[in-house]
Structures are given as structure tokens and as C-alpha cells.
Motif scaffolding. Sequence first.
Motif, PDB file in Angstrom:
ATOM      1  N   ARG A  53      48.634 -15.991  80.592  1.00  0.00           N
ATOM      2  CA  ARG A  53      48.290 -17.140  79.750  1.00  0.00           C
ATOM      3  C   ARG A  53      47.944 -16.756  78.318  1.00  0.00           C
ATOM      4  O   ARG A  53      47.274 -17.506  77.616  1.00  0.00           O
ATOM      5  N   GLY A  54      48.384 -15.588  77.896  1.00  0.00           N
ATOM      6  CA  GLY A  54      48.112 -15.229  76.506  1.00  0.00           C
ATOM      7  C   GLY A  54      48.013 -13.735  76.289  1.00  0.00           C
ATOM      8  O   GLY A  54      48.427 -12.935  77.131  1.00  0.00           O
ATOM      9  N   MET A  55      47.455 -13.370  75.138  1.00  0.00           N
ATOM     10  CA  MET A  55      47.334 -11.977  74.745  1.00  0.00           C
ATOM     11  C   MET A  55      45.906 -11.703  74.284  1.00  0.00           C
ATOM     12  O   MET A  55      45.302 -12.535  73.621  1.00  0.00           O
ATOM     13  N   GLU A  56      45.403 -10.542  74.644  1.00  0.00           N
ATOM     14  CA  GLU A  56      44.046 -10.164  74.254  1.00  0.00           C
ATOM     15  C   GLU A  56      44.067  -8.762  73.667  1.00  0.00           C
ATOM     16  O   GLU A  56      44.743  -7.868  74.187  1.00  0.00           O
ATOM     17  N   LEU A  57      43.361  -8.575  72.559  1.00  0.00           N
ATOM     18  CA  LEU A  57      43.328  -7.263  71.918  1.00  0.00           C
ATOM     19  C   LEU A  57      42.755  -6.208  72.861  1.00  0.00           C
ATOM     20  O   LEU A  57      41.749  -6.437  73.530  1.00  0.00           O
ATOM     21  N   ASN A  58      43.421  -5.025  72.912  1.00  0.00           N
ATOM     22  CA  ASN A  58      42.812  -3.889  73.593  1.00  0.00           C
ATOM     23  C   ASN A  58      41.942  -3.139  72.589  1.00  0.00           C
ATOM     24  O   ASN A  58      41.756  -3.591  71.457  1.00  0.00           O
ATOM     25  N   GLU A  59      41.389  -2.018  72.978  1.00  0.00           N
ATOM     26  CA  GLU A  59      40.461  -1.303  72.094  1.00  0.00           C
ATOM     27  C   GLU A  59      41.133  -0.862  70.800  1.00  0.00           C
ATOM     28  O   GLU A  59      40.552  -0.938  69.717  1.00  0.00           O
ATOM     29  N   GLU A  60      42.378  -0.381  70.886  1.00  0.00           N
ATOM     30  CA  GLU A  60      43.109   0.021  69.677  1.00  0.00           C
ATOM     31  C   GLU A  60      43.397  -1.197  68.801  1.00  0.00           C
ATOM     32  O   GLU A  60      43.328  -1.141  67.571  1.00  0.00           O
ATOM     33  N   GLY A  61      43.718  -2.306  69.454  1.00  0.00           N
ATOM     34  CA  GLY A  61      43.997  -3.538  68.721  1.00  0.00           C
ATOM     35  C   GLY A  61      42.777  -4.045  67.978  1.00  0.00           C
ATOM     36  O   GLY A  61      42.886  -4.554  66.856  1.00  0.00           O
ATOM     37  N   LYS A  62      41.599  -3.919  68.597  1.00  0.00           N
ATOM     38  CA  LYS A  62      40.360  -4.364  67.947  1.00  0.00           C
ATOM     39  C   LYS A  62      40.079  -3.554  66.683  1.00  0.00           C
ATOM     40  O   LYS A  62      39.624  -4.091  65.669  1.00  0.00           O
TER      41      LYS A  62
END
Length: 280
Positions: A53-62
Motif C-alpha cells: 500500500r505504499g513506500m516507506e523510507l529505509n534508514e538510508e532513505g531517511k
Amino acid sequence: MDIENMRAFITVAEHQSISHAAKELHQLQSNMTAKIKKIESEFNKELFYRKPRGMELNEEGKKLYAQFKKIVLLWEETRSMMNEDSPVLRLGLMVSKNPPNFDDAMKALYETYENLMVTIKTGSTPKIEEELVNGTIDIGFLVGKTDMNSLHYKKYGTEKLVLVGKNIDKPLEEILKHDNLIISSENCYYKKILDVLLEDHKAIRSDFVEIAALESMMNMCQLGMGVTLIPESDTARLGIRHYKVIDHSCCEIEKFISYRKNHKITGVEQQLMNRIVTAN
């Protein structure tokens, strides 16, 4: 790295959705997907958890999100300095309710732009939307919305409304039927919430007490002369320790930044919005 790609990444991260981000930035979903893939290819890392249902930032993304926010904010500041001889902000705010970090954001902008000109209109959500449509103001910070076709709405957070007053330990149904219900105006958004609660509890009321001044409203409630709804986030600031949390979906309200669809966001406006969204 292209600024627009950074904007795309930031918007997807905030919405946790490529389709919602594409709609906000008026781009094709395929283009947004390509921008995200290009950024991930640039750093040779996946930056999101892909979910059904979507996308969530991982640690690298944050980490990258935080850096991109700084870069885009600096770019907007630079663009304003170079292109805007007389930066102008024409804003609409809810009565007695500023967005989080608003004062700090305005202080930072005044320190950056000595000739910054600011106009602020206050009112209910419908009133601010009307001012936006009429062109009296350009950016509105709203609690709730009425979905006017000519306006764009960017959600930037939620608020929980709670009931305040001296005698709020009684059952909610009894309070709604017998206590004075205080509102800032007949058109205020919180009055609509009270209408929903009244209908839910099969209570009919038309005798609302209107008090526009927040201080007077709080004084009346603390003296036991009535009850009102306020955001839970405001209770500490107002010195209110005792309040009633209402278990109803209507008391979970959304906050929006709104502007006309044909309005081109200026650099200084973008800086203000970025600071508000980041603070939320």
C-alpha cells in the motif's frame, strides 16, 4: 543531481506513495517512478521499503531525505534572493491557531530578507479558502478543508481534538445535551465537528455560544460556563492539564497547506512551506 528529482524524492517520502506524489507535482506516475529509480541508481542503494500500500523510507532513505530537504531549502532561498526584488508573503491562518514552527519560520525569513512584506488574514477554514480563491492571499494553512475545485491541498499533518471545560468527567452524551457548547463562530470548522458528535448522540442543539477571543473562551470553560474543542497539541501552551479525549474519528482532523491551482509558488513561499512541513 537535479533539484526536481530531489523534490520528487521528498514528495514521495512525505506521501509514502508515488501516485499521490505524482498528483501533487502534476506529473505522470511513470515519470515519478523513473526519478526515484534514477536517484537509487545514483547512490547504488534502495532507499524505500516497497509495501503493498505504499513506500516507506529505509534508514538510508531517511539520511538522504534529511540532506535533500536542506539542499532544496537552500536552493529556494538562493532563488528568492536572485529573482525576487521584493519578496512577498500573503498568508491565511486559522483563528488563534498557527502552524507548528510558524513563528520560528517567519523569524528566519525576516532575518534573510530585510525587505520581506507580509500580509496575514485570519479566519475559519471556509473564510481562508474564499480569500485564496479571490486572490486576497496566496497561501493558506488550514485545519480541515471543503475541497474547492480551484484550490490545491497539501496535507502536512493531523490534529486530535479534545474537549475542555471544568465539568468534563460526565458522560459525553450528557455534556453534549446539557452544557454550553462554545465555538469561535458559526462557520468555524470545530463547530462542524460538534454537529457530527451531536448527531451521533441524537442530540439537537442550536444554542451555541460564540466567542471569537481564545482567552475569553478558555476562561469561560475553566469557570465551568461551558465546553469547547481545541487541538490536544495546544493544551500545554494554554495551561490545560485536564481534558477529555473523544473516541470518534471526526476528532482526528487533517491539516493542509492550500493555494490556487494557477498560483506559481515563489521561492520565499516554498521556504516557508518547507519549514512548516519539516517541523510537523
